[in-house]
Scaffold this motif. Structure first.
Motif, PDB file in Angstrom:
ATOM      1  N   ARG B 159      36.036   1.793   3.541  1.00 59.90           N
ATOM      2  CA  ARG B 159      35.159   1.677   2.383  1.00 59.90           C
ATOM      3  C   ARG B 159      35.353   0.339   1.700  1.00 59.90           C
ATOM      4  N   VAL B 160      34.305  -0.063   1.008  1.00 55.42           N
ATOM      5  CA  VAL B 160      34.381  -1.323   0.290  1.00 55.42           C
ATOM      6  C   VAL B 160      35.495  -1.235  -0.741  1.00 55.42           C
ATOM      7  N   GLY B 161      36.333  -2.245  -0.785  1.00 56.49           N
ATOM      8  CA  GLY B 161      37.462  -2.244  -1.709  1.00 56.49           C
ATOM      9  C   GLY B 161      38.738  -1.784  -1.039  1.00 56.49           C
ATOM     10  N   GLU B 162      38.608  -1.223   0.152  1.00 58.58           N
ATOM     11  CA  GLU B 162      39.793  -0.688   0.827  1.00 58.58           C
ATOM     12  C   GLU B 162      40.589  -1.814   1.483  1.00 58.58           C
ATOM     13  N   ARG B 163      41.898  -1.632   1.463  1.00 60.35           N
ATOM     14  CA  ARG B 163      42.747  -2.636   2.118  1.00 60.35           C
ATOM     15  C   ARG B 163      42.790  -2.398   3.610  1.00 60.35           C
ATOM     16  N   ILE B 164      42.923  -3.477   4.335  1.00 56.89           N
ATOM     17  CA  ILE B 164      42.956  -3.393   5.792  1.00 56.89           C
ATOM     18  C   ILE B 164      44.282  -3.953   6.259  1.00 56.89           C
ATOM     19  N   ALA B 165      44.980  -3.185   7.078  1.00 50.46           N
ATOM     20  CA  ALA B 165      46.244  -3.661   7.617  1.00 50.46           C
ATOM     21  C   ALA B 165      46.263  -3.397   9.103  1.00 50.46           C
ATOM     22  N   PHE B 166      46.255  -4.429   9.879  1.00 48.87           N
ATOM     23  CA  PHE B 166      46.440  -4.309  11.320  1.00 48.87           C
ATOM     24  C   PHE B 166      45.572  -3.194  11.870  1.00 48.87           C
ATOM     25  N   GLN B 167      44.280  -3.323  11.716  1.00 53.81           N
ATOM     26  CA  GLN B 167      43.477  -2.244  12.232  1.00 53.81           C
ATOM     27  C   GLN B 167      42.225  -2.724  12.929  1.00 53.81           C
ATOM     28  N   SER B 168      41.663  -1.819  13.732  1.00 56.30           N
ATOM     29  CA  SER B 168      40.498  -2.168  14.522  1.00 56.30           C
ATOM     30  C   SER B 168      39.237  -1.758  13.783  1.00 56.30           C
ATOM     31  N   ILE B 169      38.280  -2.648  13.801  1.00 54.99           N
ATOM     32  CA  ILE B 169      37.012  -2.373  13.140  1.00 54.99           C
ATOM     33  C   ILE B 169      35.935  -2.401  14.215  1.00 54.99           C
ATOM     34  N   ARG B 170      35.147  -1.333  14.280  1.00 51.13           N
ATOM     35  CA  ARG B 170      34.062  -1.268  15.266  1.00 51.13           C
ATOM     36  C   ARG B 170      32.777  -0.931  14.531  1.00 51.13           C
ATOM     37  N   ILE B 171      31.785  -1.821  14.627  1.00 52.78           N
ATOM     38  CA  ILE B 171      30.487  -1.479  14.034  1.00 52.78           C
ATOM     39  C   ILE B 171      29.396  -1.677  15.074  1.00 52.78           C
ATOM     40  N   GLU B 172      28.375  -0.845  14.975  1.00 46.33           N
ATOM     41  CA  GLU B 172      27.241  -0.942  15.889  1.00 46.33           C
ATOM     42  C   GLU B 172      26.214  -1.930  15.369  1.00 46.33           C
ATOM     43  N   SER B 173      26.092  -1.962  14.043  1.00 46.80           N
ATOM     44  CA  SER B 173      25.145  -2.902  13.443  1.00 46.80           C
ATOM     45  C   SER B 173      25.540  -3.125  11.992  1.00 46.80           C
TER      46      SER B 173
END
Lengths: 174, 541
Positions: B159-173
């Motif tokens: 979610r917007v505002g969420e912190r990201i640590a060493f993670q995979s992001i997959r989006i279709e569009s």
């Protein structure tokens, strides 16, 4: 016999936890507690028409539960009992003073449980809902039998400290 | 009182041993004797035993509700409760069945939660009881914008505002903007596979990314599998095809393109682009900055997209405002500046409360251009008078929580806590709690986690009088269901949003919210799951 009123049924159902706690405090054995609670419920049901709506249902029910507990321990062989009849009687006297605060304790416990890590909770479920023994829990939990025991002691202690703290802070204020 | 705490510990251990049939008769005799002349310890034992009954019941209720599929607070591997073993013994007691209500039948024959008809083969997934480490507060980057995003299958959305640590992001569009704590801003355009691997490094095997690197973060590296593109100053972009080929476009400054097999490197200057991967030539092409969406263009796209979301929500909220079962409705829309009067929406002909704003500052809500009120100081609040008494009730709020500083953090609290009045609040642990004075309370496990702080969430609680059931919702999904014995009528009367007026001294008098609210509704009926889910879909930013 007239069917008991909705009010009576409401009282009876909503005070089950308190009565179960009271009986368990004197017997310390869950199966016996369920039996005595059943007998108590039957007596309450049969005497429903004697119940005076102006009096406290709880006080009335406690009196009957106490009688059933004492009758039960008197009839059992002593080696079947965890607490001897005299001690059971003392314990039920202590427990009578505690049942009034059971709803508050339960609300506090619910909040305290919510703060527990899921994995701790799982162990409690296996122990207290599924009734698994320490021996059964040990391999799954990756600890020795004594390790599981001290883990349980710690979690129970943390929960009761949490309950006391919340009661002191006045959960009733919500 | 050291002696006593030792004695208590002994009693605790003994009580566990008794349950396991591990206590020796000698030990039991010794303890019984000691108890016989110590009323204080008798009281202690009675308390512990009563607590055990309560513990068992609480756990059973939770497990049973998870079985009913109504309690998704516990994860799926939660063991099933014991099967109800029906005791027909009671039949012999000569109960007149025709008089038995369902309640009595349950009392007598049900609820025998004793140990343990299914214990040995219960098939519980084993779980490690080691304490969990909360890693929520760590992170190397934060997701700052997500526009028109379709998340990849099987990947948890961020979610917007969420912190990201060493993670995979997959989006279709769609587009994501990720800001690294080093100051680097990356805009990702889907379809994309993007991994955050360290504060100064990420991997993009597929998709388009545009990277802006401020001077202190020089050296920021994007890995594509075959090459490392190491920034030597300001701005570059990568298009990765997913098969190991692609292009690096240097928009400003320079980029050092290094083969990960160590077979060489090449520095690419600003305004130039180079292909990489199998069969790629050495020819440099002119860079095409317009092919890559950067932070500025993303903002423009977002504004358009936000207008669409805002319109979708406005349509929904207009329909809500016509619902005759509304008891209070604030949209916070179309207001701002110095307004100290919060306008309540109401169906034609109905008179629903307005609010009096005390302290709170106006700010921007979920959508650009939408109003919201910020609750920061312990004195900030909106005073309302919610008239009427309810049997069933739905409470719904859109808010951004910035912190949970208080023991209780108010959403909507009736003044004081006299009988029948309702309190709706978040605990310091982030659990959602609905309480009715004299009728009990129901609370979730923590729903607001550290990663949710600073992000918009929808919270709702429904009390369904017919079923005596409270259901709590987080972002449109039911997260907890439980019973409270609330006796109607329920009411708020004089109440406060985001704060509490205790009326008399209280240990927990300070219940101010730290956050921003931009929609608040109270209905005098239980909204269905579908209605809540729908309002979430219509209102999500």
């Amino acid at each position: 016999m007239d069917a008991p009123s909705d009010d009576f049924i409401q009282h009876l159902t909503s005070h089950q936890t308190q009565l179960r706690g009271l009986i368990y405090a004197a017997l310390g054995n869950y199966a016996d507690t369920q039996d005595v609670l059943q007998r108590t419920n039957l007596v309450l049901w049969k005497k429903a028409t004697e119940f005076d709506a102006d009096r406290s249902f709880l006080a009335w029910a406690i009196g009957i539960a106490r009688f059933e507990v004492l009758a039960f321990v008197r009839d059992q062989r002593r080696e079947r009992l965890l607490f001897m009849p005299e001690l059971a009687e003392s314990l039920i006297v202590q427990a009578e003073e505690l049942v009034a605060e059971v709803p508050a304790r339960q609300a506090a416990l619910r909040e305290c449980l919510a703060t527990l890590p899921e994995s701790h909770r799982q162990v409690l479920v296996r122990k207290y809902v599924k009734g698994e023994t320490l021996q059964q829990l040990a391999p799954a939990v990756g600890r020795s039998v004594d390790g599981v025991k001290s883990f349980l002691l710690r979690v129970r202690k943390a929960l009761s400290d949490c309950i006391e703290r919340r009661i002191r802070l006045g959960t009733s204020h919500d | 009182m050291n002696d006593d705490s030792d004695l208590r510990a002994t009693l605790d251990a003994w009580l566990i041993d008794v349950r396991e049939a591990r206590a020796t008769p000698d030990e039991t005799a010794r303890i019984s004797q000691m108890l016989s002349y110590r009323p204080d310890l008798q009281k202690y034992v009675a308390t512990r035993l009563i607590d055990e009954v309560l513990l068992r019941e609480e756990l059973q209720v939770a497990a049973a509700e998870s079985l009913l599929g109504e309690h998704i607070v516990l994860p799926a591997e939660t063991p099933a409760p014991p099967r109800r073993s029906i005791s027909w013994r009671a039949v012999g007691y000569g109960v007149v069945f025709s008089l038995c209500s369902v309640a009595l039948a349950w009392l007598l024959f049900g609820n025998r939660g004793g140990p343990n008809p299914i214990a040995p083969d219960g098939g519980v997934a084993s779980s490690d009881p080691a304490p969990e480490v909360l890693s929520d507060t760590e992170g190397v980057a934060v997701l700052t914008h997500a526009v028109n995003v379709t998340w990849g299958l099987g990947v948890a959305p961020i979610r917007v505002g969420e912190r990201i640590a060493f993670q995979s992001i997959r989006i279709e569009s769609g587009y994501l903007q990720v800001e690294f704590f080093s100051g680097v801003t990356v805009v990702i355009e889907g379809p994309a596979e993007f991994d955050v691997t360290s504060p100064s490094r990420c991997r993009c095997r597929r998709g388009k990314v545009r990277v802006a690197v401020p001077p202190p973060a020089t050296g920021f590296t994007v890995n594509t599998g075959e090459i490392d593109a190491v920034d030597l100053g300001t701005e570059f972009a990568i298009r990765a095809a997913g098969d190991g080929t692609g292009e690096v476009h240097v928009l400003n400054g320079k980029v050092d393109m290094r083969r990960v097999d160590g077979a060489g490197n090449r520095v690419v200057a600003g305004g130039r682009a180079v292909q990489f991967g199998a069969g790629s030539g050495v020819a440099e092409l002119p860079a095409r900055p317009d092919d890559f969406v950067g932070a500025a263009r993303l903002r423009a796209i977002k504004t358009t997209s936000s207008e669409v979301s805002h319109r979708r929500w406005t349509d929904h909220s207009r329909r809500w405002a016509e619902d005759p079962t509304l008891a209070m409705y604030f949209t916070f829309d179309g207001q701002g500046g110095a307004d100290r009067h919060l306008i309540g929406k109401a169906p034609a002909g109905a008179s629903l409360p307005d609010g009096a704003i005390v302290g709170c500052r106006w700010t921007e809500g979920r959508f650009s251009g939408k109003g919201a009120l910020e609750f920061k100081r312990t004195s900030d609040r909106v005073r309302v008078n919610v008239a009427g008494e309810f049997e069933s009730m739905t409470l719904l709020v859109w808010l951004r929580v910035d912190g949970l500083e208080q023991w209780y953090n108010s959403l909507l609290l009736a003044d004081g806590y006299p009988r029948g009045k309702v309190h709706w609040q978040l605990t310091g642990e982030g659990a959602l709690k609905l309480s009715v004075s004299g009728g009990g309370s129901y609370i979730t496990r923590p729903v607001i986690k550290p990663s949710h702080l600073g992000t918009w969430v929808q919270l709702a609680s429904v009390y369904d009088h017919d079923r005596r059931l409270v259901t709590h919702y987080f972002d449109g999904e039911a997260v907890a269901t439980g019973r409270i014995s609330a006796d109607p009528p329920l009411s708020f009367g004089s109440a406060e949003i985001g704060n509490w007026n205790p009326l008399r001294p209280s240990d927990t008098a300070i219940r101010s919210l730290n956050g921003t609210i931009d929609e608040f509704a109270v209905f005098r009926r239980a909204l269905s799951r579908e209605e809540i889910a729908q309002s979430f879909r219509a209102g999500k930013p």
